[in-house]
Motif scaffolding. Structure first.
Motif, PDB file in Angstrom:
ATOM      1  N   ILE A 189      -6.214  -0.392  -2.276  1.00  0.00           N
ATOM      2  CA  ILE A 189      -6.183  -1.372  -3.369  1.00  0.00           C
ATOM      3  C   ILE A 189      -5.012  -2.334  -3.202  1.00  0.00           C
ATOM      4  O   ILE A 189      -5.157  -3.535  -3.433  1.00  0.00           O
ATOM      5  N   GLN A 190      -3.879  -1.816  -2.758  1.00  0.00           N
ATOM      6  CA  GLN A 190      -2.729  -2.698  -2.532  1.00  0.00           C
ATOM      7  C   GLN A 190      -2.649  -3.177  -1.077  1.00  0.00           C
ATOM      8  O   GLN A 190      -2.305  -4.323  -0.815  1.00  0.00           O
ATOM      9  N   ASP A 211      -7.291   4.771  -0.370  1.00  0.00           N
ATOM     10  CA  ASP A 211      -7.019   3.790  -1.431  1.00  0.00           C
ATOM     11  C   ASP A 211      -6.305   2.589  -0.800  1.00  0.00           C
ATOM     12  O   ASP A 211      -5.112   2.633  -0.512  1.00  0.00           O
ATOM     13  N   GLU A 250      -2.999   6.607   0.198  1.00  0.00           N
ATOM     14  CA  GLU A 250      -2.779   5.184   0.502  1.00  0.00           C
ATOM     15  C   GLU A 250      -2.322   5.068   1.967  1.00  0.00           C
ATOM     16  O   GLU A 250      -1.446   5.830   2.382  1.00  0.00           O
ATOM     17  N   TYR A 273       0.237   6.345  -5.779  1.00  0.00           N
ATOM     18  CA  TYR A 273      -0.104   5.622  -7.010  1.00  0.00           C
ATOM     19  C   TYR A 273      -1.564   5.189  -6.905  1.00  0.00           C
ATOM     20  O   TYR A 273      -1.954   4.495  -5.955  1.00  0.00           O
ATOM     21  N   HIS A 274      -2.364   5.595  -7.904  1.00  0.00           N
ATOM     22  CA  HIS A 274      -3.790   5.271  -7.856  1.00  0.00           C
ATOM     23  C   HIS A 274      -4.291   4.668  -9.160  1.00  0.00           C
ATOM     24  O   HIS A 274      -5.498   4.514  -9.338  1.00  0.00           O
ATOM     25  N   LYS A 321      -7.256  -5.503  -6.564  1.00  0.00           N
ATOM     26  CA  LYS A 321      -6.225  -6.560  -6.567  1.00  0.00           C
ATOM     27  C   LYS A 321      -6.811  -7.920  -6.158  1.00  0.00           C
ATOM     28  O   LYS A 321      -7.654  -8.449  -6.861  1.00  0.00           O
ATOM     29  N   GLY A 381      -8.477  -1.712  -9.993  1.00  0.00           N
ATOM     30  CA  GLY A 381      -8.196  -0.687  -8.997  1.00  0.00           C
ATOM     31  C   GLY A 381      -8.389   0.713  -9.561  1.00  0.00           C
ATOM     32  O   GLY A 381      -8.992   1.581  -8.919  1.00  0.00           O
ATOM     33  N   ALA A 382      -7.870   0.947 -10.751  1.00  0.00           N
ATOM     34  CA  ALA A 382      -7.994   2.277 -11.354  1.00  0.00           C
ATOM     35  C   ALA A 382      -9.468   2.661 -11.495  1.00  0.00           C
ATOM     36  O   ALA A 382      -9.864   3.796 -11.211  1.00  0.00           O
TER      37      ALA A 382
HETATM   38  C1  LIG Z   1      -2.709   1.750  -4.269  1.00  0.00           C
HETATM   39  C2  LIG Z   1      -3.118   1.407  -5.671  1.00  0.00           C
HETATM   40  N1  LIG Z   1      -4.174   2.017  -6.217  1.00  0.00           N
HETATM   41  C3  LIG Z   1      -4.584   1.732  -7.472  1.00  0.00           C
HETATM   42  C4  LIG Z   1      -3.934   0.811  -8.246  1.00  0.00           C
HETATM   43  C5  LIG Z   1      -4.398   0.526  -9.647  1.00  0.00           C
HETATM   44  O1  LIG Z   1      -4.946  -0.735  -9.716  1.00  0.00           O
HETATM   45  P1  LIG Z   1      -5.095  -1.482 -11.153  1.00  0.00           P
HETATM   46  O2  LIG Z   1      -3.725  -1.778 -11.634  1.00  0.00           O
HETATM   47  O3  LIG Z   1      -5.923  -2.694 -10.829  1.00  0.00           O
HETATM   48  O4  LIG Z   1      -5.818  -0.533 -12.046  1.00  0.00           O
HETATM   49  C6  LIG Z   1      -2.824   0.157  -7.714  1.00  0.00           C
HETATM   50  C7  LIG Z   1      -2.071  -0.818  -8.534  1.00  0.00           C
HETATM   51  O5  LIG Z   1      -0.977  -1.187  -8.250  1.00  0.00           O
HETATM   52  C8  LIG Z   1      -2.403   0.459  -6.402  1.00  0.00           C
HETATM   53  O6  LIG Z   1      -1.338  -0.131  -5.864  1.00  0.00           O
END
Ligand SMILES: Cc1ncc(COP(=O)(O)O)c(C=O)c1O
Length: 388
Positions: free
Chosen positions: A209-210, A207, A174, A122-123, A236, A95-96
């Motif tokens: 990712i979650q 974002d 998010e 959170y990213h 994820k 995700g990062a």
């Molecule tokens: C919304 C969001 N973005 C980015 C990330 C970062 O992902 P990763 O842990 O795979 O780097 C997360 C991780 O929890 C997340 O919840």
């Protein structure tokens, strides 16, 4: 031997089956966190094993400088699933990393290096993603971080409008804040934010990712809002458990990305791409409806517990938070002692991100155990704080 950078839950798991994880000694735990939202199929899902096994045999790795049928199909399928004007895909491994790419692409597309991000956002923890992440506990040791990030209250479109100026490249947000406590914004916030950004020539980076890849009962949590995207990130569970990050961009943003500007040796490897295809096949209408239905049942069950220690219950689909009046960690420990796994979010939230194969009968197990934990004489550490 491993650097102690993670909290220690004090358990060693050696295998998984369905929605259960098994310890070396044979103890079985109901997994309501799926590795922080990754193991969306649960464990040993036959279709996932078949898809990954086939690709592992055919061709597991291939650098992005060579084309590959599985990777191309995964990219096409992602564009179709996401819609909203997204036209091109970059693959990475987390995700990062997906957010690193998103930030770099925004700079390339606008020529600017100022961003607006949200309080509680959170990213990720790589340097670029960390710059967009709020929270002194994550940032302090590494400041100054990169570029210029201004933080505004989440859900406040007026504050976003004030923060944007002529130097702003993009706003990163998010659809539901996960890490800071399953925080849902006011209805229409995303729409309004996207509209403000578009009218001021600023890109929006969503974002997911979650919240994406089916977590909330639609493929994207933001999909119900109906706006066009500039940049969207996923990660994820999207790879069916294999490491994956995906950055989708509009055709205009894609035009601005020169060759060599962002590559990764492992990004888009065919094995992870096969995981993406398996996931997209898994997330058919019936599966999304199942996530929404079991998610509603989960929320109703938590709401029915009505213990004074439960301050709030919120979420969408299988992205659920239970805010405690005090000592969230004691509740997590009590659940773990009773062989149920949940994870923390924010300061006071018990977070549930279960596999999508979760059934109502599993929710009933949680309901019974949690009800008992919250009704029994509680240790000092779980008593309500004065005033809460
Ligand atoms: C919304 C969001 N973005 C980015 C990330 C970062 O992902 P990763 O842990 O795979 O780097 C997360 C991780 O929890 C997340 O919840």
């Amino acid at each position: 031997m491993i650097v102690a950078a993670y909290p220690d839950r004090g358990l060693t798991f050696v295998e998984g089956d369905g929605v259960y994880l098994t310890e070396a000694g044979g103890g079985r735990y109901l997994d309501l966190c799926s590795g922080y939202g990754v193991a969306i199929f649960g464990y040993r899902h036959p279709r996932l094993l078949e898809c990954l096994g086939r690709q592992l045999y055919r061709l597991p790795v291939l650098h992005g400088s060579f084309a590959n049928d599985t990777r191309a199909r995964a990219a096409r399928a992602l564009v179709t699933h996401c819609g909203g004007g997204l036209a091109r895909v970059t693959f990475s491994n987390s995700g990062a990393e997906a957010n690193e790419a998103a930030l770099k692409f925004a700079v390339l597309a606008t020529g600017k290096k100022k961003f607006v991000a949200c309080r509680g956002g959170y990213h990720g923890k790589t340097l670029g993603a960390l710059s967009a992440t709020d929270g002194t506990q994550y940032r302090r040791a590494f400041e100054p971080l990169v570029w210029d990030f201004q933080f505004v209250p989440y859900g406040d479109a007026a504050a976003l409008s004030v923060a944007i100026d002529d130097h702003t490249a993009a706003f990163i947000v998010e659809p539901i804040q996960g890490e800071s406590g399953i925080r849902l914004p006011p209805a229409d916030y995303l729409n309004l934010a996207a509209h403000i950004c578009r009218s001021r020539g600023v890109l929006t980076i969503i974002d997911e990712i979650q919240s994406g890849a089916g977590r909330t009962g639609t493929f994207l949590a933001s999909q119900t809002e109906g706006f066009n995207y500039d940049i969207l990130t996923l990660g994820k569970g999207l790879g069916g458990g294999l490491p994956i990050g995906v950055t989708l961009v509009s055709a205009e943003v894609a035009e601005a990305i020169p060759k060599g500007a962002h590559t990764s040796t492992m990004g888009g490897n065919p094995l992870a791409a096969a995981g993406v295809l398996a996931t997209l096949e898994f997330l058919d209408e019936a599966r999304l409806a199942h996530i929404a239905e079991v998610g509603d049942y989960f929320l109703e069950s938590l709401n029915a517990i009505a213990a004074p220690l439960v301050k709030d219950v919120r979420g969408r689909g299988l992205m659920i938070g239970m805010e405690m009046a005090c000592s969230r960690d004691a509740i997590l420990k009590a659940l773990q002692k009773d062989r149920v796994l949940a994870i923390p979010a924010g300061d006071s939230v018990v977070r549930f991100l279960p596999p999508y194969i979760l059934e109502k009968s599993h929710v009933d197990i949680l309901y019974e155990k949690l009800g008992r934990i919250l009704a029994s004489p509680l240790p000092e550490t779980v008593r309500p704080c004065a005033g809460s």
